[in-house]
Design a protein around this motif. Structure first.
Motif, PDB file in Angstrom:
ATOM      1  N   THR A 131       0.488   6.234 -18.020  1.00  0.00           N
ATOM      2  CA  THR A 131       0.241   6.283 -16.467  1.00  0.00           C
ATOM      3  C   THR A 131       0.707   7.651 -16.074  1.00  0.00           C
ATOM      4  O   THR A 131       0.069   8.083 -15.098  1.00  0.00           O
ATOM      5  CB  THR A 131       0.966   5.084 -15.709  1.00  0.00           C
ATOM      6  OG1 THR A 131       2.412   5.093 -16.070  1.00  0.00           O
ATOM      7  CG2 THR A 131       0.546   3.702 -15.604  1.00  0.00           C
ATOM      8  N   VAL A 132       1.840   8.181 -16.707  1.00  0.00           N
ATOM      9  CA  VAL A 132       2.220   9.380 -16.558  1.00  0.00           C
ATOM     10  C   VAL A 132       1.213  10.580 -16.652  1.00  0.00           C
ATOM     11  O   VAL A 132       0.957  11.329 -16.033  1.00  0.00           O
ATOM     12  CB  VAL A 132       3.574   9.803 -17.403  1.00  0.00           C
ATOM     13  CG1 VAL A 132       3.975  11.385 -17.058  1.00  0.00           C
ATOM     14  CG2 VAL A 132       4.769   9.116 -16.720  1.00  0.00           C
ATOM     15  N   ARG A 135      -1.463  10.287 -14.215  1.00  0.00           N
ATOM     16  CA  ARG A 135      -1.136  10.716 -12.896  1.00  0.00           C
ATOM     17  C   ARG A 135      -1.014  12.278 -12.884  1.00  0.00           C
ATOM     18  O   ARG A 135      -1.109  12.835 -11.802  1.00  0.00           O
ATOM     19  CB  ARG A 135       0.396  10.331 -12.600  1.00  0.00           C
ATOM     20  CG  ARG A 135       0.530   9.632 -11.360  1.00  0.00           C
ATOM     21  CD  ARG A 135       2.067   9.000 -11.137  1.00  0.00           C
ATOM     22  NE  ARG A 135       3.188   9.406 -12.038  1.00  0.00           N
ATOM     23  CZ  ARG A 135       3.346   8.408 -12.542  1.00  0.00           C
ATOM     24  NH1 ARG A 135       2.867   7.355 -12.752  1.00  0.00           N
ATOM     25  NH2 ARG A 135       4.414   8.583 -13.493  1.00  0.00           N
ATOM     26  N   ARG A 136      -0.961  12.709 -14.132  1.00  0.00           N
ATOM     27  CA  ARG A 136      -0.980  14.237 -14.207  1.00  0.00           C
ATOM     28  C   ARG A 136      -2.431  14.925 -14.028  1.00  0.00           C
ATOM     29  O   ARG A 136      -2.838  16.050 -13.817  1.00  0.00           O
ATOM     30  CB  ARG A 136      -0.634  14.681 -15.225  1.00  0.00           C
ATOM     31  CG  ARG A 136       1.098  14.734 -15.251  1.00  0.00           C
ATOM     32  CD  ARG A 136       1.933  15.257 -16.283  1.00  0.00           C
ATOM     33  NE  ARG A 136       3.174  14.985 -16.084  1.00  0.00           N
ATOM     34  CZ  ARG A 136       4.255  14.725 -16.908  1.00  0.00           C
ATOM     35  NH1 ARG A 136       3.820  14.570 -18.374  1.00  0.00           N
ATOM     36  NH2 ARG A 136       5.638  14.595 -16.725  1.00  0.00           N
ATOM     37  N   LEU A 179      -0.848   1.667 -11.611  1.00  0.00           N
ATOM     38  CA  LEU A 179       0.323   1.093 -12.103  1.00  0.00           C
ATOM     39  C   LEU A 179      -0.153   0.015 -13.002  1.00  0.00           C
ATOM     40  O   LEU A 179      -1.117  -0.792 -12.628  1.00  0.00           O
ATOM     41  CB  LEU A 179       1.101   0.265 -10.803  1.00  0.00           C
ATOM     42  CG  LEU A 179       2.347  -0.557 -11.250  1.00  0.00           C
ATOM     43  CD1 LEU A 179       3.537   0.392 -11.347  1.00  0.00           C
ATOM     44  CD2 LEU A 179       2.820  -1.430 -10.181  1.00  0.00           C
TER      45      LEU A 179
ATOM     46  N   LYS B 136       6.994  -1.411 -15.467  1.00  0.00           N
ATOM     47  CA  LYS B 136       6.269  -0.322 -14.636  1.00  0.00           C
ATOM     48  C   LYS B 136       7.061   0.631 -13.694  1.00  0.00           C
ATOM     49  O   LYS B 136       6.762   1.742 -13.712  1.00  0.00           O
ATOM     50  CB  LYS B 136       4.960  -0.802 -14.103  1.00  0.00           C
ATOM     51  CG  LYS B 136       4.198  -1.576 -15.042  1.00  0.00           C
ATOM     52  CD  LYS B 136       3.032  -2.222 -14.294  1.00  0.00           C
ATOM     53  CE  LYS B 136       1.921  -2.971 -15.273  1.00  0.00           C
ATOM     54  NZ  LYS B 136       0.538  -3.182 -14.444  1.00  0.00           N
ATOM     55  N   ARG B 139       9.383   3.023 -15.295  1.00  0.00           N
ATOM     56  CA  ARG B 139       8.911   4.045 -16.114  1.00  0.00           C
ATOM     57  C   ARG B 139       8.491   5.391 -14.866  1.00  0.00           C
ATOM     58  O   ARG B 139       8.753   6.618 -15.460  1.00  0.00           O
ATOM     59  CB  ARG B 139       7.493   3.742 -16.829  1.00  0.00           C
ATOM     60  CG  ARG B 139       7.333   4.192 -18.164  1.00  0.00           C
ATOM     61  CD  ARG B 139       6.054   3.675 -18.643  1.00  0.00           C
ATOM     62  NE  ARG B 139       5.147   3.148 -17.812  1.00  0.00           N
ATOM     63  CZ  ARG B 139       4.248   2.441 -18.247  1.00  0.00           C
ATOM     64  NH1 ARG B 139       3.602   2.087 -19.437  1.00  0.00           N
ATOM     65  NH2 ARG B 139       3.130   2.083 -17.388  1.00  0.00           N
ATOM     66  N   TYR B 140       8.056   4.950 -13.712  1.00  0.00           N
ATOM     67  CA  TYR B 140       7.829   5.963 -12.720  1.00  0.00           C
ATOM     68  C   TYR B 140       9.208   6.562 -12.367  1.00  0.00           C
ATOM     69  O   TYR B 140       9.366   7.742 -12.098  1.00  0.00           O
ATOM     70  CB  TYR B 140       7.084   5.106 -11.761  1.00  0.00           C
ATOM     71  CG  TYR B 140       6.328   5.821 -10.477  1.00  0.00           C
ATOM     72  CD1 TYR B 140       5.133   6.471 -10.839  1.00  0.00           C
ATOM     73  CD2 TYR B 140       6.869   6.300  -9.194  1.00  0.00           C
ATOM     74  CE1 TYR B 140       4.518   7.473  -9.994  1.00  0.00           C
ATOM     75  CE2 TYR B 140       6.366   7.055  -8.560  1.00  0.00           C
ATOM     76  CZ  TYR B 140       5.167   7.595  -8.634  1.00  0.00           C
ATOM     77  OH  TYR B 140       4.240   8.415  -7.892  1.00  0.00           O
ATOM     78  N   ASP B 143      10.158   9.155 -14.517  1.00  0.00           N
ATOM     79  CA  ASP B 143       9.405  10.431 -14.530  1.00  0.00           C
ATOM     80  C   ASP B 143       9.874  11.196 -13.321  1.00  0.00           C
ATOM     81  O   ASP B 143       9.931  12.291 -13.394  1.00  0.00           O
ATOM     82  CB  ASP B 143       7.991   9.953 -14.366  1.00  0.00           C
ATOM     83  CG  ASP B 143       7.138  11.161 -14.246  1.00  0.00           C
ATOM     84  OD1 ASP B 143       7.135  11.961 -14.938  1.00  0.00           O
ATOM     85  OD2 ASP B 143       6.128  11.068 -13.434  1.00  0.00           O
TER      86      ASP B 143
END
Lengths: 179, 256
Positions: A131-132, A135-136, A179, B136, B139-140, B143
């Motif tokens: 997801t990172v 998101r980028r 998510l 989830k 993890r955010y 980041d």
């Protein structure tokens, strides 16, 4: 079942009643649009007791403060459909965990129409994509369609959103985090 | 150990250890609301706190059910004293400056991500469900905290110095995250718990990577303050609990 007009709604009819409950923080969306409504089950006990309704919902985030309010609204909707309040049960389900991929296409369209950038697909992208990484990638401005956008804050007005700004039309906007 | 630890008792303790980490850190982050250096970070700490308290609530509800004595999640959180709290000592450390807050958050996030990833496959269905959702979120969080650590550590001379100081200050409290006793041993064997020792290599790798990018030196002080998992806390926790539990205890049964 009853032959009168006051017979409680069942099956698809009851599902539609529950599905229409709006999300309190993004009112154009219903809980069905959001994908947090999992199941509506009626157990019609032949023993003569009142029928029991169990509604399964899943929270978007562990700490989403709207969960209890939504659950209350579901109970009201089921009661409004002709059931006894004491026979309505909410079952909060955690597994499998909610994903923004469960927001329906109609839901995503409603988000965009409200000026909120909908989440991009998580599962449908290449396997192993985090997801990172998603998101980028560029987020599209819901107002002018530009992809010249930048993140202002990773956290936004609700648990499920981040705050962005458009480099072309200069408007800030909310984006539903993948998510 | 002299006395036999039942699996049920081990599970109750284990769930409280998981829950208390989240509750205490959520409370610490909540203290910062309206005090952050910029509005966006104010919203961020509020969101982080919300996630941690939400995870704590899910775990406390389970803990209360495991007890089976009719207590609520609130009772479990609000009616235990310092010696009954089982969080790692890292999360009770004061907020300090923004670098301290982010260093504490980063060290914890780097631990919680592999923890929840492992727990997602727990043989205990309830724990697995809570962890799948929380993974989830964690993890955010990671980041967010790692990008701040890099930005501050690799920023100005002032921000670099303060980030190094914050990392050094939090370091002696990180070892408590990997503490394990017969509670974990019992539950690892049955496939319910994650072995904390097994999380250490992942944590070390994440820490090495981010600190290197942040231009911050990894502390090599071997001293580690342990004890949180058995209720032996630093001075800080008692003050935090006094503030957090005051209302609930002064007005029993109050609601709105």
């Amino acid at each position: 079942m009853g032959s009168t007009d006051t017979a409680p709604a069942t099956g698809d009819e009851l599902w539609e009643v529950v599905a229409a409950v709006p999300d309190p923080e993004m009112p154009p969306l219903t809980i069905a649009d959001l994908g947090i409504l999992r199941a509506v089950d009626v157990i019609d006990d032949a023993g003569g007791d009142q029928p029991t309704v169990t509604v399964q919902v899943t929270p978007t985030y562990s700490g989403c403060p709207a969960v209890e309010y939504i659950e209350d609204q579901i109970v009201e909707a089921v009661v409004g459909a002709g059931y006894d309040r004491s026979q309505v049960h909410i079952d909060r389900v955690f597994s499998p965990a909610w994903s923004t991929d469960w927001i329906t296409e109609a839901g995503k369209a409603k988000l965009a129409a409200s000026g909120i950038s909908p989440p991009r697909p998580v599962v449908a992208t290449e396997p192993g994509t985090t997801t990172v990484e998603i998101r980028r990638r560029a987020v599209t401005c819901p107002r002018c369609g530009s992809t010249n956008t930048e993140v202002v804050s990773q956290f936004g007005s609700t648990a499920c959103k981040a705050l962005y700004r458009c480099g072309d039309c200069a408007e800030p906007f909310d984006h539903v985090k993948e998510l | 150990m002299g006395s036999e630890l039942t699996e049920q008792a081990a599970l109750e303790t284990y769930v409280l250890r998981l829950a208390d980490d989240n509750m205490v850190l959520g409370q610490r982050l909540g203290e910062l609301i309206a005090w952050m250096p910029e509005l966006e970070e104010d919203i961020a700490v509020a969101n982080l706190a919300l996630d941690h308290v939400g995870q704590a609530r899910n775990l406390y509800q389970y803990a209360a059910e495991l007890e089976g004595g009719g207590r609520t999640e609130d009772d479990v959180a609000m009616l235990r004293d310092e010696r009954g709290y089982l969080n790692a000592v890292l999360v009770e450390q004061p907020n300090g400056d923004f670098a301290h807050t982010m260093a504490r958050q980063f060290f914890f996030d780097a631990y919680q991500v592999p923890l929840y990833q492992g727990l997602s496959h727990s043989g205990d269905e309830r724990l697995a469900g809570i962890a799948q959702k929380a993974f989830k979120e964690a993890r955010y969080h990671l980041d967010h905290s790692s990008s701040w650590l890099i930005r501050l550590g690799d920023g100005t001379a002032e921000s670099h110095e303060r980030t190094q100081a914050a990392v050094d200050a939090m370091w002696p409290f990180t070892g408590d995250l990997f503490f394990a006793d017969e509670v974990e041993a019992e539950l690892v064997e049955t496939g319910v718990a994650v072995d904390p020792a097994g999380l250490k290599p992942t944590w070390d790798a994440t820490v090495a990577e981010v600190l290197a990018e942040a231009n911050v030196t990894r502390p090599d002080d071997p001293y580690q303050r342990l004890g949180g998992r058995t209720g032996l806390h630093t001075e800080e926790l008692g003050h935090l609990l006094a503030e957090m539990q005051h209302l609930y205890r002064s007005h029993p049964g109050a609601s709105w």
